[in-house]
Design a protein around this motif. Structure first.
Motif, short mmCIF file in Angstrom:
data_model
loop_
_atom_site.label_atom_id
_atom_site.label_comp_id
_atom_site.label_asym_id
_atom_site.label_seq_id
_atom_site.Cartn_x
_atom_site.Cartn_y
_atom_site.Cartn_z
N TRP A 5 -0.06 16.75 46.61
CA TRP A 5 0.12 16.78 45.16
C TRP A 5 0.69 18.11 44.73
N ILE A 6 0.10 19.18 45.24
CA ILE A 6 0.57 20.51 44.87
C ILE A 6 2.01 20.71 45.33
N GLY A 7 2.29 20.33 46.57
CA GLY A 7 3.62 20.53 47.13
C GLY A 7 4.72 19.78 46.41
N VAL A 8 4.40 18.63 45.85
CA VAL A 8 5.43 17.81 45.21
C VAL A 8 5.48 18.04 43.70
N LEU A 9 4.39 18.41 43.09
CA LEU A 9 4.38 18.60 41.64
C LEU A 9 4.98 19.93 41.18
N LEU A 10 5.15 20.86 42.06
CA LEU A 10 5.76 22.14 41.71
C LEU A 10 7.28 22.06 41.89
N VAL A 11 7.90 21.29 41.05
CA VAL A 11 9.33 20.99 41.15
C VAL A 11 10.21 22.25 41.12
N PRO A 12 9.94 23.26 40.32
CA PRO A 12 10.83 24.43 40.33
C PRO A 12 10.96 25.10 41.70
#
Length: 76
Positions: free
Chosen positions: A21-28
């Protein structure tokens, strides 16, 4: 039917499922074109890599939290 995780130590393994979740939700972090891998922009192969990582993490959490098999006390 799914069995609940028996021990508090087993519940700690569930925190591994937060990593995708963390790896994919941090789009920038991954909203870039370079570096390319096999012609794919970083944006795409980063997401595909998380699919594989998520599968491995899900398997690890499953193996570490599944309840032990019960023996049938001598019955056949």
């Amino acid at each position: 039917m799914a069995q609940p995780v028996a021990s508090h130590a087993g519940k700690r393994w569930l925190w591994l499922l937060v990593l995708p979740w963390i790896g994919v939700l941090l789009v920038p972090i991954y909203n870039i074109d370079q570096p390319r891998l096999f012609g794919l922009p970083f944006f795409y192969w980063y997401q595909l890599l998380w699919v594989l990582i998520s599968a491995v993490l899900t398997a690890v959490v499953y193996w570490k939290t599944k309840p032990a098999k019960r023996t049938s006390g001598g019955q056949s």
